[in-house]
Scaffold this motif. Sequence first.
Motif, PDB file in Angstrom:
ATOM      1  N   VAL A 216      39.345  46.717  35.217  1.00  0.00           N
ATOM      2  CA  VAL A 216      38.497  45.693  34.756  1.00  0.00           C
ATOM      3  C   VAL A 216      38.941  44.326  35.264  1.00  0.00           C
ATOM      4  O   VAL A 216      39.990  43.902  35.020  1.00  0.00           O
ATOM      5  CB  VAL A 216      37.840  45.606  33.527  1.00  0.00           C
ATOM      6  CG1 VAL A 216      36.949  44.789  33.235  1.00  0.00           C
ATOM      7  CG2 VAL A 216      37.535  47.014  32.960  1.00  0.00           C
ATOM      8  N   THR A 217      38.485  43.621  36.344  1.00  0.00           N
ATOM      9  CA  THR A 217      38.925  42.587  37.097  1.00  0.00           C
ATOM     10  C   THR A 217      38.083  41.237  36.899  1.00  0.00           C
ATOM     11  O   THR A 217      36.876  41.384  36.989  1.00  0.00           O
ATOM     12  CB  THR A 217      39.175  42.829  38.661  1.00  0.00           C
ATOM     13  OG1 THR A 217      39.994  44.002  38.825  1.00  0.00           O
ATOM     14  CG2 THR A 217      39.908  41.473  39.196  1.00  0.00           C
ATOM     15  N   SER A 218      38.681  40.188  36.423  1.00  0.00           N
ATOM     16  CA  SER A 218      37.931  38.857  36.247  1.00  0.00           C
ATOM     17  C   SER A 218      37.538  38.581  37.895  1.00  0.00           C
ATOM     18  O   SER A 218      38.378  38.408  38.801  1.00  0.00           O
ATOM     19  CB  SER A 218      38.671  37.818  35.982  1.00  0.00           C
ATOM     20  OG  SER A 218      38.340  36.620  35.845  1.00  0.00           O
TER      21      SER A 218
ATOM     22  N   CYS B 285      43.411  41.674  36.191  1.00  0.00           N
ATOM     23  CA  CYS B 285      42.724  42.791  35.573  1.00  0.00           C
ATOM     24  C   CYS B 285      43.123  42.579  33.783  1.00  0.00           C
ATOM     25  O   CYS B 285      44.108  42.122  33.512  1.00  0.00           O
ATOM     26  CB  CYS B 285      43.720  43.797  35.919  1.00  0.00           C
ATOM     27  SG  CYS B 285      43.066  44.414  37.715  1.00  0.00           S
TER      28      CYS B 285
ATOM     29  N   GLN C  53      32.444  36.800  34.136  1.00  0.00           N
ATOM     30  CA  GLN C  53      31.906  37.993  35.070  1.00  0.00           C
ATOM     31  C   GLN C  53      33.132  38.828  35.507  1.00  0.00           C
ATOM     32  O   GLN C  53      34.409  38.579  35.692  1.00  0.00           O
ATOM     33  CB  GLN C  53      31.378  37.317  36.342  1.00  0.00           C
ATOM     34  CG  GLN C  53      30.223  36.440  36.065  1.00  0.00           C
ATOM     35  CD  GLN C  53      29.494  35.706  37.166  1.00  0.00           C
ATOM     36  OE1 GLN C  53      30.001  36.090  38.434  1.00  0.00           O
ATOM     37  NE2 GLN C  53      28.570  34.684  37.157  1.00  0.00           N
ATOM     38  N   TRP C  54      32.858  40.236  35.682  1.00  0.00           N
ATOM     39  CA  TRP C  54      33.919  41.297  35.800  1.00  0.00           C
ATOM     40  C   TRP C  54      33.368  42.385  36.834  1.00  0.00           C
ATOM     41  O   TRP C  54      32.253  42.661  37.174  1.00  0.00           O
ATOM     42  CB  TRP C  54      34.115  41.930  34.577  1.00  0.00           C
ATOM     43  CG  TRP C  54      34.424  41.049  33.399  1.00  0.00           C
ATOM     44  CD1 TRP C  54      33.807  40.200  32.414  1.00  0.00           C
ATOM     45  CD2 TRP C  54      35.817  40.570  33.166  1.00  0.00           C
ATOM     46  NE1 TRP C  54      34.400  39.490  31.630  1.00  0.00           N
ATOM     47  CE2 TRP C  54      35.656  39.434  31.886  1.00  0.00           C
ATOM     48  CE3 TRP C  54      37.122  40.883  33.733  1.00  0.00           C
ATOM     49  CZ2 TRP C  54      36.786  38.954  31.453  1.00  0.00           C
ATOM     50  CZ3 TRP C  54      38.338  40.036  33.091  1.00  0.00           C
ATOM     51  CH2 TRP C  54      38.151  39.236  31.964  1.00  0.00           C
TER      52      TRP C  54
ATOM     53  N   GLN D 262      44.665  39.127  30.337  1.00  0.00           N
ATOM     54  CA  GLN D 262      44.528  39.254  31.746  1.00  0.00           C
ATOM     55  C   GLN D 262      45.997  39.217  32.556  1.00  0.00           C
ATOM     56  O   GLN D 262      46.867  38.078  32.000  1.00  0.00           O
ATOM     57  CB  GLN D 262      43.530  38.315  32.618  1.00  0.00           C
ATOM     58  CG  GLN D 262      44.107  36.948  32.883  1.00  0.00           C
ATOM     59  CD  GLN D 262      43.237  35.995  33.404  1.00  0.00           C
ATOM     60  OE1 GLN D 262      41.973  36.297  33.952  1.00  0.00           O
ATOM     61  NE2 GLN D 262      43.409  34.588  33.574  1.00  0.00           N
TER      62      GLN D 262
ATOM     63  N   LYS E  55      29.462  42.297  40.198  1.00  0.00           N
ATOM     64  CA  LYS E  55      29.809  41.643  39.197  1.00  0.00           C
ATOM     65  C   LYS E  55      29.026  41.958  37.813  1.00  0.00           C
ATOM     66  O   LYS E  55      27.749  41.879  38.036  1.00  0.00           O
ATOM     67  CB  LYS E  55      29.970  39.980  39.455  1.00  0.00           C
ATOM     68  CG  LYS E  55      30.717  39.837  40.601  1.00  0.00           C
ATOM     69  CD  LYS E  55      30.699  38.191  40.812  1.00  0.00           C
ATOM     70  CE  LYS E  55      31.471  37.888  42.071  1.00  0.00           C
ATOM     71  NZ  LYS E  55      31.252  36.333  42.486  1.00  0.00           N
TER      72      LYS E  55
END
Length: 680
Positions: A594-596, A602, A581-582, A616, A544
Amino acid sequence: MKTRRTTHRRRPVKRRLALATAATAAAAGLVAGMVTIGSAGTSDRPSAAAEQTTVVKPLHDTPPKPLTDVPKSNSRRGMVYQGLKPAPKGDPCVGVFVLTETKAKLCTHGPDAPPRGVDITKDAAPVVRRTVPAPKLNGDTSSAPSASSVLPGGLPVLDARTGKAQQPASAASGSSTGAAADAGSKVVCDGDGSSGNRVQVLYVHAPGQDRFAQYVASFKKWAADADVIYNESAKETGGKRHIRFVTESDCTASVLNVELSSADMSEFGATNKALAAKGYDRRDRKYMMFADANVYCGIGTFNGDESPGQENLSNFGPSYGRSDSGCWNGSTPAHELGHNLGAVNNSAPHTSGGGHCVDEWDIMCYSDTPHFPKMQILCPERTGDERLDCNHDDYYNTKPKPGSYLATHWNIANNRFLIAGGGDGTNPDPNPTGTPTPTPSPTSTSGPSTGPAAEVSQITANSAVVSWAKVPSATGYTVFLNGRKLADVKDTANRLVQLTPDTSYRVAVATRDAGGKTSQPGPVSTFRTLAADGGGQPTRPGTKYVMVSSLTGQVVDIWGGSTLSGAPAIAYQRNGYANQQWTFKDAGDGAVTVTSALSGKCLQFNSPVPGQFVTQQSCSGAGAQKWRLRSAGDGSYVLQPQGSSLVLGISKRGFYGGALLELQRPNNEGHQKWTLQRAS
């Protein structure tokens, strides 16, 4: 007054060791995980659940007797006991209730009865009748905004290489209210506004019930009203005490918008558990919640620790105080924060035996469960109902007499979540012993000087914040970097940019008076910027990261911590919670998704045109979810849609205290550059 036994005096030694063990373990985890952030307020501080390796019990003169049952709920009055269990003998919560839905051990005295005449089913009206207008989503496609145009609402920026200063055009335009702070809404700004122990204001609501725009200005006013209660009460004993809030640049309390499920809003333990799952369980935070529900009037966590030392459990978070919409005002959150800070202990001279007091008039006093004691009118001024501690002999006194109860027992005036002053000789440290300090941590070396001591926080690979205490006689300040004059400034907090990664720096501050005379620099603070990940591989699978703006220090966030598809990405004040945070995943051909870390969705740019905002969406592998990370050569990176020359940057469109993110034509300025820092 009871005499403290010898055995009671010996016990804190073991307790200190337990705290030190937990803190050492947590600090070791920080180093191992390379979470070298630089300050408590901006780091992804370990949660209480992760940090708690040893159960620490509160200290008592006389062990409380366990409660024998749970009172019958009265939902009409907000006396709801769902999720509360009487703590058994030997439990750290003995004498009060345990919250059954939480992972970490949390105690509470139970729900507070509403004041006479208050109907909790009827929402309090806003006290600042101004609705924040909806943010604009349409961007300017002609050219990218300049760096100065995205600064409003943030800190002044100093270029460490040239000394050039960029001043925000107006702090008001970047505030959550979208305008100048309302009269009576300002609180004390301390340091950089986020480092160290802080009270974080939260607006908590269920899906589809977001009234943030309508009430945010009122939340700020009510937070300021609570602060007035603490400081005016301190004046009665010759001191000053202010609540150390997380603040915005306009010196109003920062209010975070948090969405929880309807089930999580239905009872206190479930609310706290859901908040912790989103990262709102920091050891350096107490959470002042305005809950958009009609379940309670108010309820708060309470440790019941009577020990007078700075290792008292009330000096640590996370703590939660919830005020529901029928009791939104300044008094209810002040009362619940009083419990969070450690009032009222059962050994107090006028204890109710249930976390309150019996000597009216006093904001913490009423006849409560389980004993329903008879009240005493010892302070006849009814205005005392808006003040702390009638006669200042039970829980709050800035100058207790030697040998008195508050000199030998816990005194919430010494809590580190308060700002002290006024010549009373006490100044609670915002960073208590036993709380892990992220590395690198600034160090100071004292010397003969008249300038204020510089403090450094929010350290990244290429930026840091320097702040200092305001000097009343100063008309301005001079910042020195590595022994040379960098710039003349007026603000007491400034962001240094264009620093070199993995490099040691020395910073000091001098004062300037009305005659233009400059003092000698104050104590030097030394810090080291973070090393930048190199080799063209700035991210690692499954790790993360926080994406920090090289110019403003804001981070990539999802508004309101929403888990819904279509929620916009914004630049927002860094707080370390899960919505900031990603994770990065290889998408092939040099691209990444890029994912939460919170929603699992994404980042998607829809159409790659200038001014297009970003949202997102459920991860699908679509081309609009593929990005490229390109090194900017200064420890930062730019994020580009695959196959496009556009970059992700901060827009000049405000979004409830943050700024909407958008695709922009590259101009190589700091608001288009991001440093990637691993989260804990």
